[in-house]
Scaffold this motif. Structure first.
Motif, PDB file in Angstrom:
ATOM      1  N   THR A  97       0.838  -1.197   0.000  1.00 52.52           N
ATOM      2  CA  THR A  97       0.000   0.000   0.000  1.00 52.52           C
ATOM      3  C   THR A  97       0.874   1.247   0.000  1.00 52.52           C
ATOM      4  OG1 THR A  97      -0.079   0.166   2.407  1.00 52.52           O
ATOM      5  CG2 THR A  97      -1.739  -1.232   1.345  1.00 52.52           C
ATOM      6  N   VAL A  98       0.253   2.361  -0.327  1.00 55.85           N
ATOM      7  CA  VAL A  98       0.972   3.634  -0.294  1.00 55.85           C
ATOM      8  C   VAL A  98       1.443   3.920   1.129  1.00 55.85           C
ATOM      9  CG1 VAL A  98       0.782   6.125  -0.621  1.00 55.85           C
ATOM     10  CG2 VAL A  98      -0.254   4.574  -2.278  1.00 55.85           C
ATOM     11  N   GLU A  99       0.591   3.632   2.117  1.00 51.37           N
ATOM     12  CA  GLU A  99       0.963   3.883   3.512  1.00 51.37           C
ATOM     13  C   GLU A  99       2.206   3.096   3.918  1.00 51.37           C
ATOM     14  OE1 GLU A  99      -1.902   3.967   6.752  1.00 51.37           O
ATOM     15  OE2 GLU A  99      -3.492   4.113   5.252  1.00 51.37           O
ATOM     16  N   ALA A 100       2.242   1.815   3.560  1.00 48.80           N
ATOM     17  CA  ALA A 100       3.394   0.989   3.922  1.00 48.80           C
ATOM     18  C   ALA A 100       4.668   1.521   3.271  1.00 48.80           C
ATOM     19  CB  ALA A 100       3.152  -0.462   3.505  1.00 48.80           C
ATOM     20  N   GLY A 130       6.141  -3.167  -2.588  1.00 46.63           N
ATOM     21  CA  GLY A 130       5.482  -1.993  -3.147  1.00 46.63           C
ATOM     22  C   GLY A 130       5.608  -1.911  -4.653  1.00 46.63           C
ATOM     23  N   LEU A 131       6.773  -2.309  -5.181  1.00 45.99           N
ATOM     24  CA  LEU A 131       6.961  -2.299  -6.635  1.00 45.99           C
ATOM     25  C   LEU A 131       6.037  -3.277  -7.340  1.00 45.99           C
ATOM     26  CD1 LEU A 131      10.840  -2.075  -7.115  1.00 45.99           C
ATOM     27  CD2 LEU A 131       9.148  -0.270  -7.424  1.00 45.99           C
ATOM     28  N   ALA A 132       5.599  -4.305  -6.627  1.00 48.71           N
ATOM     29  CA  ALA A 132       4.717  -5.309  -7.216  1.00 48.71           C
ATOM     30  C   ALA A 132       3.242  -5.038  -6.934  1.00 48.71           C
ATOM     31  CB  ALA A 132       5.099  -6.691  -6.688  1.00 48.71           C
ATOM     32  N   SER A 133       2.942  -3.963  -6.258  1.00 45.13           N
ATOM     33  CA  SER A 133       1.562  -3.666  -5.877  1.00 45.13           C
ATOM     34  C   SER A 133       0.677  -3.455  -7.102  1.00 45.13           C
ATOM     35  CB  SER A 133       1.529  -2.407  -5.000  1.00 45.13           C
ATOM     36  OG  SER A 133       0.207  -1.967  -4.787  1.00 45.13           O
ATOM     37  N   GLU A 134      -0.617  -3.716  -6.929  1.00 43.13           N
ATOM     38  CA  GLU A 134      -1.572  -3.416  -8.000  1.00 43.13           C
ATOM     39  C   GLU A 134      -1.811  -1.919  -8.130  1.00 43.13           C
ATOM     40  OE1 GLU A 134      -5.121  -5.580  -7.348  1.00 43.13           O
ATOM     41  OE2 GLU A 134      -4.189  -7.562  -7.569  1.00 43.13           O
ATOM     42  N   SER A 135      -1.472  -1.169  -7.106  1.00 41.10           N
ATOM     43  CA  SER A 135      -1.675   0.280  -7.119  1.00 41.10           C
ATOM     44  C   SER A 135      -0.493   0.975  -7.784  1.00 41.10           C
ATOM     45  CB  SER A 135      -1.832   0.802  -5.683  1.00 41.10           C
ATOM     46  OG  SER A 135      -1.704   2.202  -5.638  1.00 41.10           O
ATOM     47  N   VAL A 136      -0.776   1.722  -8.834  1.00 38.29           N
ATOM     48  CA  VAL A 136       0.274   2.491  -9.498  1.00 38.29           C
ATOM     49  C   VAL A 136       0.879   3.498  -8.529  1.00 38.29           C
ATOM     50  CG1 VAL A 136       0.721   4.216 -11.295  1.00 38.29           C
ATOM     51  CG2 VAL A 136      -0.632   2.186 -11.819  1.00 38.29           C
ATOM     52  N   TYR A 137       0.039   4.077  -7.664  1.00 39.32           N
ATOM     53  CA  TYR A 137       0.527   5.073  -6.709  1.00 39.32           C
ATOM     54  C   TYR A 137       1.515   4.442  -5.734  1.00 39.32           C
ATOM     55  CZ  TYR A 137      -3.333   7.787  -8.580  1.00 39.32           C
ATOM     56  OH  TYR A 137      -4.177   8.447  -9.422  1.00 39.32           O
ATOM     57  N   ALA A 138       1.211   3.196  -5.275  1.00 41.33           N
ATOM     58  CA  ALA A 138       2.132   2.513  -4.375  1.00 41.33           C
ATOM     59  C   ALA A 138       3.444   2.202  -5.079  1.00 41.33           C
ATOM     60  CB  ALA A 138       1.492   1.228  -3.852  1.00 41.33           C
ATOM     61  N   TRP A 157       4.021   8.110 -15.961  1.00 47.43           N
ATOM     62  CA  TRP A 157       4.655   8.634 -14.749  1.00 47.43           C
ATOM     63  C   TRP A 157       5.389   7.531 -13.984  1.00 47.43           C
ATOM     64  CZ3 TRP A 157       5.441  13.546 -13.196  1.00 47.43           C
ATOM     65  CH2 TRP A 157       4.730  14.549 -13.867  1.00 47.43           C
ATOM     66  N   LEU A 158       4.847   6.321 -14.013  1.00 47.52           N
ATOM     67  CA  LEU A 158       5.543   5.215 -13.358  1.00 47.52           C
ATOM     68  C   LEU A 158       6.832   4.878 -14.112  1.00 47.52           C
ATOM     69  CD1 LEU A 158       5.806   3.027 -11.253  1.00 47.52           C
ATOM     70  CD2 LEU A 158       4.186   1.625 -12.559  1.00 47.52           C
ATOM     71  N   ARG A 159       6.793   4.938 -15.439  1.00 45.65           N
ATOM     72  CA  ARG A 159       8.020   4.703 -16.212  1.00 45.65           C
ATOM     73  C   ARG A 159       9.095   5.709 -15.835  1.00 45.65           C
ATOM     74  NH1 ARG A 159       4.439   4.463 -20.654  1.00 45.65           N
ATOM     75  NH2 ARG A 159       5.358   6.303 -21.636  1.00 45.65           N
ATOM     76  N   VAL A 160       8.686   6.956 -15.696  1.00 50.12           N
ATOM     77  CA  VAL A 160       9.645   8.002 -15.340  1.00 50.12           C
ATOM     78  C   VAL A 160      10.212   7.772 -13.953  1.00 50.12           C
ATOM     79  CG1 VAL A 160       9.876  10.466 -14.829  1.00 50.12           C
ATOM     80  CG2 VAL A 160       8.684   9.724 -16.896  1.00 50.12           C
TER      81      VAL A 160
END
Length: 703
Positions: free
Chosen positions: A534-537, A561-569, A601-604
């Motif tokens: 998660t983003v929090e973690a 976190g890199l493997a999260s389903e959340s792009v933000y995480a 943005w994730l690529r960057v």
């Protein structure tokens, strides 16, 4: 009139707010003898039937009835209906637009096409309106013809003929504007239109008409403008200030700058129109502002000439012309780069003007300039000191915010803003923008730490806690005020469910900024890190790294976190890994895999982090430069990384891209004259980063 209107199955159609069975009443309301009812009907047409320019089946069904209204001389305010028809029929989708439409958009495009065809088929009605007794109708008809009629040569001939007979100034300007519109829509007419406009701009014509012709030349044939256009327009403005034209009056600077005392309009549309009419009533040559806006839009990147025009306007004895100039100066500086020192100084002078609207307009422009407002620093400080009542303003719903002059001064990093910020922290509701203002002041705002801590300790952690605590957390984060760790930890522990993740994330970022001073939060941080993905973690891992500096304690959570389903995480994890640097080298393969992710943005973020953990620029820079071209809003992030990579190789693709940015006169994030409140700041930051990246290579500032 309205024959067959009740036979239309209106109930089977919809507009922006549901069934269209109220449309007949709106159409009849447009013909009412009651001005308030006409206003409500027009507001309903724009608000529902033609909502934000959309065309629905019910909009198409209205077109015949709208033409009936326009053709009946007994109907009041027919000019408004002409404008409505012009808007309904005037949307023109190009081939490129049509090629990119999805199914729903294609249906809308079909409605636009049918509306254009239906209105154009009846556009001959507008010819008779050029000589209508109602000046409002004559004002609207020229643009309707220029936008909708399928015989542009005939339209141009009639516009020219009508100009010779027309005596109302604003209608004459509308005729000239319509000619410019014809030249833009029908390029074969550009030459004849430019020749005619050039003759109108000659000295034998009144100054208002000459200014209108120059404005349209700038739009449709800028090459035909006189070489000394700035001095020509300046001279015309001075003539207009003295004698605004036939039937005009000298400047009425002693009159109040506000609307009259008529009854308040019943709709938002009416209120806007009344406000405009109120301003026009006390202005000298009120149409001058529109003509100058058109001229500036046409002059485009001729920044020096535009600045010269605005400087003259800012020195005008007419306060309304200075208000217009201040607003246009904001548009120029927000959209175009250049040396704006003199304009900023002149805008700063308006802060001392006795007219409240002028001083307010100036402070709003300076607020958006950030460091560029430095030439007006003393004027801002004087304004802030002289008007404590404006340190905190409230929205209509009661939400407080900092006054514009206070924000502008704080964004300069000027300590003279401190008393105002201290007062804001004592306000019953802390303004939402106090935290960012403290951030710009930096260490100069250190005396506010105690107040920030006290207010944060008093925040009730209910469903409104995020709005109350966020500005305080932002300020403490900017100050890296580690002594506030206990107050921030309370927020982290006790945040409720509503917006709780947002609030905890803000608290975690504050703790991360405190570094080892936040050691009291370690147990909570470790607990959060044990629930990765998660983003929090991820934010907790970043804070724990900042407090303890032990990569082994946070790497597992960041890898998750890199493997999260959340792009933000994922993005948050990449950011923290970049801070770990080579200690996170083991994550390089995972970051490398994200270089091909569909989210730009994730690529960057992954490319930046990969360079930071591996030091291998060769595989990261192409990804960054591709993103640079694909999305201008990512350029600051890319430039930050390139500046840290410096020196950028001479003759490299990165150097070419950076130099191209530095030599562009257009701000990278400005669109069609529209700019956001932070766009100037962001663009100036981009320019500084580009210079820094190249400076490492050349040893001197790029030219």
């Amino acid at each position: 009139m309205f024959a067959g209107i009740d036979e239309v199955d209106w109930a089977s159609m919809e507009h922006a707010y549901g069934p269209a069975d109220d449309v007949p009443a709106l159409l009849r309301g447009l013909a009412s003898a009651d001005p308030a009812e006409r206003e409500r009907a027009l507001d309903g047409m724009y608000g529902a039937v033609h909502h934000q320019g959309d065309v629905y089946p019910c909009t198409l069904a209205c077109i015949p009835f709208l033409f009936e209204l326009v053709a009946d001389p007994s109907v009041p305010d027919r000019g408004d209906i002409v404008e409505l028809l012009t808007s309904i029929g005037g949307i023109d989708l190009g081939e490129d637009d049509e090629a990119e439409l999805d199914e729903e958009e294609a249906e809308g495009a079909a409605n636009y096409a049918m509306a254009a065809a239906a209105v154009s088929a009846n556009a001959g009605v507008f010819f008779a309106l050029l000589a209508d007794e109602d000046p409002g109708v004559r004002l609207s008809a020229p643009l309707a013809l220029a936008a909708l009629h399928d015989d542009p040569a005939r339209v141009l001939a009639l516009l020219r003929a009508r100009l010779a007979a027309e005596r109302a100034d604003e209608v004459r300007f509308a005729l000239v504007e319509a000619a410019g519109r014809l030249a833009l829509r029908h390029r074969p007419l550009a030459g004849p239109v430019a020749d005619w406009l050039s003759r109108l701009a000659a000295e034998s014509h009144p100054p208002g008409l000459r200014l209108a012709a120059l404005a349209q030349l700038a739009r449709c044939a800028p090459h035909a403008l006189p070489g000394d256009v700035a001095s020509v327009v300046t001279a015309l403005l001075r003539q207009l200030r003295a004698f605004p034209g036939p039937g005009g009056a000298r400047a009425r600077t002693a009159e109040p700058l506000g609307p009259g005392a008529e009854a308040a309009p019943v709709t938002l549309l009416g209120q806007l129109r009344a406000r405009s009419a109120g301003e026009s009533a006390v202005r000298t040559a009120p149409w001058t502002a529109d003509l100058l806006r058109t001229l500036h839009a046409g002059l485009d990147d001729r920044v020096a000439e535009r600045a010269a025009l605005l400087a003259d306007q800012l020195r005008s004895p007419d306060p309304w012309q200075r208000i217009d100039a201040v607003r246009m100066t904001g548009g120029l500086m927000g959209g175009w780069r250049g040396s704006h020192t003199e304009l900023v100084r002149l805008v700063g002078e308006q802060l001392a003007a006795p007219e409240p609207k002028l001083a307010e307009a100036a402070s709003h422009v300076l607020e958006d300039l950030f460091a560029l407002a430095a030439p007006a620093a003393d004027a801002l400080a004087a304004r802030v000191a002289a008007d404590p009542g404006a340190w905190v303003r409230e929205w209509a719903d009661g939400r407080p915010e900092l006054g514009s002059a206070v924000k502008a001064l704080a964004r300069l990093g000027d300590a003279r803003a401190l008393p105002a910020l201290a007062a804001a922290l004592d306000h019953p509701g802390v303004p939402y923008d106090v935290g960012p203002a403290i951030g710009f002041l930096g260490e100069a705002a250190r005396p506010l730490t105690g107040a920030l801590r006290r207010r944060l300790a008093d925040v009730v952690l209910d469903e409104h806690a995020y709005d109350r605590a966020r500005p305080l957390l932002t300020g403490l984060t900017a100050l890296r005020a580690g002594e506030a760790a206990p107050e921030v930890l309370r927020v982290l522990r006790d945040a409720g469910e509503f917006r709780g993740e947002w609030l905890r994330t803000a608290a975690l970022r504050a703790l991360a900024s405190f570094g080892p001073a936040a050691r009291c939060a370690v147990p909570e941080l470790r607990a959060l890190v044990r629930h990765p993905g998660t983003v929090e973690a991820t934010e907790a891992a970043g804070a724990l790294w900042a407090v303890e500096g032990e990569a082994g304690a946070v790497l597992p959570a960041l890898i998750e976190g890199l493997a999260s389903e959340s792009v933000y995480a994922r993005r948050a994890a990449a950011g923290v890994l970049g801070r770990l640097g080579e200690r996170a080298a083991v994550t390089a393969p995972r970051l490398r895999a994200l270089l091909r992710h569909e989210e730009l943005w994730l690529r960057v973020d992954a490319a930046v982090a990969l360079w930071e953990v591996s030091g291998r620029a060769a595989e990261c820079v192409p990804v960054l430069l591709a993103a640079w071209e694909q999305n201008r809003h990512v350029r600051v992030r890319v430039a930050e990384c390139l500046a840290r990579m410096r020196p950028v190789g001479a003759g490299s693709e990165a150097a070419r891209v950076l130099l191209a940015e530095l030599t562009s006169v257009r701000r990278h994030n400005a669109t069609d004259g529209v700019h956001g409140s932070h766009d100037t700041y962001t663009d100036e930051k981009l320019l500084a980063l580009c210079r820094r990246a190249l400076l490492g290579n050349t040893g001197k500032e790029p030219t």
